[in-house]
Motif scaffolding. Sequence first.
Motif, PDB file in Angstrom:
ATOM      1  N   GLY A 170      60.120 -39.712  11.208  1.00 22.53           N
ATOM      2  CA  GLY A 170      60.230 -40.493  12.448  1.00 22.53           C
ATOM      3  C   GLY A 170      61.657 -40.904  12.781  1.00 22.53           C
ATOM      4  O   GLY A 170      62.612 -40.133  12.611  1.00 22.53           O
ATOM      5  N   GLY A 171      61.795 -42.176  13.225  1.00 24.55           N
ATOM      6  CA  GLY A 171      63.084 -42.687  13.719  1.00 24.55           C
ATOM      7  C   GLY A 171      64.277 -42.427  12.806  1.00 24.55           C
ATOM      8  O   GLY A 171      65.322 -41.954  13.270  1.00 24.55           O
TER       9      GLY A 171
ATOM     10  N   ARG B  86      65.355 -38.773  12.960  1.00 19.49           N
ATOM     11  CA  ARG B  86      65.930 -38.532  14.292  1.00 19.49           C
ATOM     12  C   ARG B  86      67.369 -39.076  14.344  1.00 19.49           C
ATOM     13  O   ARG B  86      68.297 -38.375  14.752  1.00 19.49           O
TER      14      ARG B  86
ATOM     15  N   ASP C 284      61.347 -45.226   6.919  1.00 21.93           N
ATOM     16  CA  ASP C 284      59.933 -44.851   7.026  1.00 21.93           C
ATOM     17  C   ASP C 284      59.685 -43.622   6.161  1.00 21.93           C
ATOM     18  O   ASP C 284      60.312 -42.584   6.369  1.00 21.93           O
TER      19      ASP C 284
ATOM     20  N   ARG D  58      50.899 -35.514  15.303  1.00 21.77           N
ATOM     21  CA  ARG D  58      50.199 -36.604  15.991  1.00 21.77           C
ATOM     22  C   ARG D  58      51.178 -37.513  16.739  1.00 21.77           C
ATOM     23  O   ARG D  58      50.788 -38.436  17.426  1.00 21.77           O
ATOM     24  N   ARG D  59      52.458 -37.289  16.583  1.00 25.13           N
ATOM     25  CA  ARG D  59      53.457 -38.265  17.038  1.00 25.13           C
ATOM     26  C   ARG D  59      53.791 -38.135  18.517  1.00 25.13           C
ATOM     27  O   ARG D  59      53.315 -37.245  19.204  1.00 25.13           O
ATOM     28  N   ASP D  60      54.645 -39.069  18.978  1.00 25.53           N
ATOM     29  CA  ASP D  60      54.922 -39.140  20.420  1.00 25.53           C
ATOM     30  C   ASP D  60      55.823 -38.020  20.937  1.00 25.53           C
ATOM     31  O   ASP D  60      55.452 -37.296  21.857  1.00 25.53           O
TER      32      ASP D  60
ATOM     33  N   ASN E  37      60.879 -37.254  17.257  1.00 25.38           N
ATOM     34  CA  ASN E  37      60.353 -38.211  16.274  1.00 25.38           C
ATOM     35  C   ASN E  37      59.397 -37.540  15.300  1.00 25.38           C
ATOM     36  O   ASN E  37      58.737 -38.213  14.517  1.00 25.38           O
TER      37      ASN E  37
ATOM     38  N   ASP F 206      48.038 -42.340  24.730  1.00 22.23           N
ATOM     39  CA  ASP F 206      48.794 -43.543  24.402  1.00 22.23           C
ATOM     40  C   ASP F 206      49.832 -43.813  25.499  1.00 22.23           C
ATOM     41  O   ASP F 206      50.985 -43.378  25.403  1.00 22.23           O
TER      42      ASP F 206
ATOM     43  N   THR G 205      51.536 -46.274  26.177  1.00 29.60           N
ATOM     44  CA  THR G 205      52.758 -47.024  25.825  1.00 29.60           C
ATOM     45  C   THR G 205      53.920 -46.047  25.593  1.00 29.60           C
ATOM     46  O   THR G 205      55.076 -46.440  25.596  1.00 29.60           O
ATOM     47  N   ARG G 206      53.580 -44.769  25.415  1.00 28.98           N
ATOM     48  CA  ARG G 206      54.643 -43.764  25.245  1.00 28.98           C
ATOM     49  C   ARG G 206      55.503 -43.627  26.501  1.00 28.98           C
ATOM     50  O   ARG G 206      56.626 -43.143  26.432  1.00 28.98           O
TER      51      ARG G 206
ATOM     52  N   ARG H 273      58.143 -45.959  25.743  1.00 26.63           N
ATOM     53  CA  ARG H 273      58.937 -45.446  24.625  1.00 26.63           C
ATOM     54  C   ARG H 273      59.864 -44.316  25.076  1.00 26.63           C
ATOM     55  O   ARG H 273      61.005 -44.228  24.639  1.00 26.63           O
TER      56      ARG H 273
ATOM     57  N   ARG I  71      62.769 -45.814  27.013  1.00 25.39           N
ATOM     58  CA  ARG I  71      63.613 -46.591  26.095  1.00 25.39           C
ATOM     59  C   ARG I  71      64.486 -45.670  25.234  1.00 25.39           C
ATOM     60  O   ARG I  71      65.697 -45.842  25.135  1.00 25.39           O
TER      61      ARG I  71
ATOM     62  N   ARG J 156      68.464 -45.066  25.342  1.00 25.72           N
ATOM     63  CA  ARG J 156      69.257 -45.438  24.165  1.00 25.72           C
ATOM     64  C   ARG J 156      70.115 -44.280  23.672  1.00 25.72           C
ATOM     65  O   ARG J 156      71.271 -44.437  23.333  1.00 25.72           O
TER      66      ARG J 156
HETATM   67  N1  CTP Z   1      54.959 -43.301  17.062  1.00 26.80           N
HETATM   68  C1  CTP Z   1      54.168 -42.551  17.923  1.00 26.80           C
HETATM   69  N2  CTP Z   1      53.560 -43.119  19.003  1.00 26.80           N
HETATM   70  C2  CTP Z   1      53.730 -44.452  19.236  1.00 26.80           C
HETATM   71  C3  CTP Z   1      54.491 -45.245  18.367  1.00 26.80           C
HETATM   72  C4  CTP Z   1      55.108 -44.629  17.286  1.00 26.80           C
HETATM   73  O1  CTP Z   1      54.039 -41.353  17.710  1.00 26.80           O
HETATM   74  N3  CTP Z   1      53.134 -45.032  20.284  1.00 26.80           N
HETATM   75  C5  CTP Z   1      55.602 -42.649  15.895  1.00 26.80           C
HETATM   76  C6  CTP Z   1      56.940 -41.988  16.205  1.00 26.80           C
HETATM   77  O2  CTP Z   1      57.027 -40.820  15.440  1.00 26.80           O
HETATM   78  C7  CTP Z   1      57.965 -42.987  15.718  1.00 26.80           C
HETATM   79  C8  CTP Z   1      57.263 -43.625  14.522  1.00 26.80           C
HETATM   80  O3  CTP Z   1      55.877 -43.608  14.871  1.00 26.80           O
HETATM   81  O4  CTP Z   1      59.167 -42.348  15.351  1.00 26.80           O
HETATM   82  C9  CTP Z   1      57.701 -45.030  14.212  1.00 26.80           C
HETATM   83  O5  CTP Z   1      57.534 -45.887  15.338  1.00 26.80           O
HETATM   84  P1  CTP Z   1      58.568 -47.027  15.701  1.00 26.80           P
HETATM   85  O6  CTP Z   1      59.028 -47.696  14.468  1.00 26.80           O
HETATM   86  O7  CTP Z   1      57.985 -47.822  16.799  1.00 26.80           O
HETATM   87  O8  CTP Z   1      59.753 -46.210  16.379  1.00 26.80           O
HETATM   88  P2  CTP Z   1      61.047 -45.507  15.862  1.00 26.80           P
HETATM   89  O9  CTP Z   1      60.999 -44.061  16.271  1.00 26.80           O
HETATM   90  O10 CTP Z   1      61.323 -45.785  14.423  1.00 26.80           O
HETATM   91  O11 CTP Z   1      62.130 -46.106  16.837  1.00 26.80           O
HETATM   92  P3  CTP Z   1      62.961 -47.429  16.814  1.00 26.80           P
HETATM   93  O12 CTP Z   1      64.314 -46.916  16.461  1.00 26.80           O
HETATM   94  O13 CTP Z   1      62.852 -47.920  18.221  1.00 26.80           O
HETATM   95  O14 CTP Z   1      62.368 -48.352  15.801  1.00 26.80           O
END
Ligand code: CTP
Length: 408
Positions: free
Chosen positions: A33-34, A37, A49, A120-122, A126, A163, A165-166, A169, A172, A176
């Motif tokens: 994830g983050g 990236r 993570d 499964r991720r956004d 990520n 989802d 809320t993506r 995201r 954002r 960023r």
């Molecule tokens: N994720 C997702 N869908 C969401 C929230 C999170 O797929 N609605 C996944 C993404 O892969 C993300 C990971 O969960 O990278 C961790 O989520 P989060 O900590 O919210 O985001 P980060 O990518 O770590 O970004 P940030 O730098 O803003 O913390």
Amino acid sequence: MTRLSELSTPQRRAVEAIREIAAEKNLRPYLVGGPVRDLLHGSRTIDVDVTLEEGAPELARALAKRIEGRVRSFPQFLTYKVTAEGFPEIDITTARKERYRVPGALPIVSEGSLKDDLIRRDFSVNAIALGLLDEKTHDPTNGEQDIRDRLIRVLHDQSFRDDPTRIFRAVRLATRLGFTIEPHTASLMKEAIESRALETVSRERIWREVFLAMDEHEAPAVLAALHEQCALDVLFGCRHNPELRAQLDGVRARIEKDPSLDRYVIYTGLLLRGDASPVDFEGSGFSQKRARAVVEIANELPRFHEALEHVKNERQRFRLYRGVSPEMLTVVAVERPDERPRIDRWREYKQFTIQLRGNDLEVPTGPHIAKALERTREAVFNGEIEPDQARTYAREMAKKYLAREEKA
Ligand code: CTP
């Protein structure tokens, strides 16, 4: 080519401890994830993570012991959080599959493979894993290429509906990182907003996303983009404010200079400019006091500007300032450069203290004492009297106010 060595010190120490334990216990943890990236993109990463197909509880417990921290378990997300002094927050999760039974609701989670966990991720950026022992990347959705191309891309067409809320995201993250939302993703996002997908999400979750947007360094750009794309209509109804971006930019500089200001209040007030009412705040968790401060910014600015036109002296002006929140004054200072030095002076005045207490006055107690002390503080601050005259002056004023009270 990986860049684990480029992690900053607390993150690197956490990763080193995880690697040692994994080698001893024959586990295979991946950074996901983050953090991956950010490492690949060369930006600063904060959290750590980690995902494993097997052995998450074992790793979490051993890690907490090694770094003298504590571990908390969140079974519904197959997650352990390890925290310790001097370390970042470390999430250790079992690789998982997700299934969205109802759009907008939280997914049903079950154990899965590393690949299940990534797809499964956004967004593709990520969805990359980095093996912590062999430093190999696993990138089933071509996220590395999207990082190079600076693109935010969803992994399937249903993503924003599953989802919504993506939507927040995507904006954002794109802002960023200075990335673009890839055209097909942008059209899916538009479609999801137009078909009111955000209405399937609870207001609390949407407010959380709005506050996260406000936490960003580039909050004005994120909020203006969300506003322009009508993503905020779900909370506030449809609004047009072509000046919004300039207003947000204007206040950001002052917010950065004064961390005591409540940026959530100021930004929300500007988003609601023109007309706010209590229903707008449902789900925000704003206290009544903060909600009032938002309404003041949203609804009262024209009247305040007009009142300022009619003040005759500094005392009247300060009385006007005293009646509103520091957040409201921040917006006024941005919008009226001529007023700015006086507002700065008022803020100085609010911090100003004199070494005098009610007992020092030797006058019977009552509300006149506080009034006299306040008047004296004002007089010293304005240079009407010298500091060494304060006590005599305060005593005179207290007597005068007392006499007035007795007459009334
Ligand atoms: N994720 C997702 N869908 C969401 C929230 C999170 O797929 N609605 C996944 C993404 O892969 C993300 C990971 O969960 O990278 C961790 O989520 P989060 O900590 O919210 O985001 P980060 O990518 O770590 O970004 P940030 O730098 O803003 O913390």
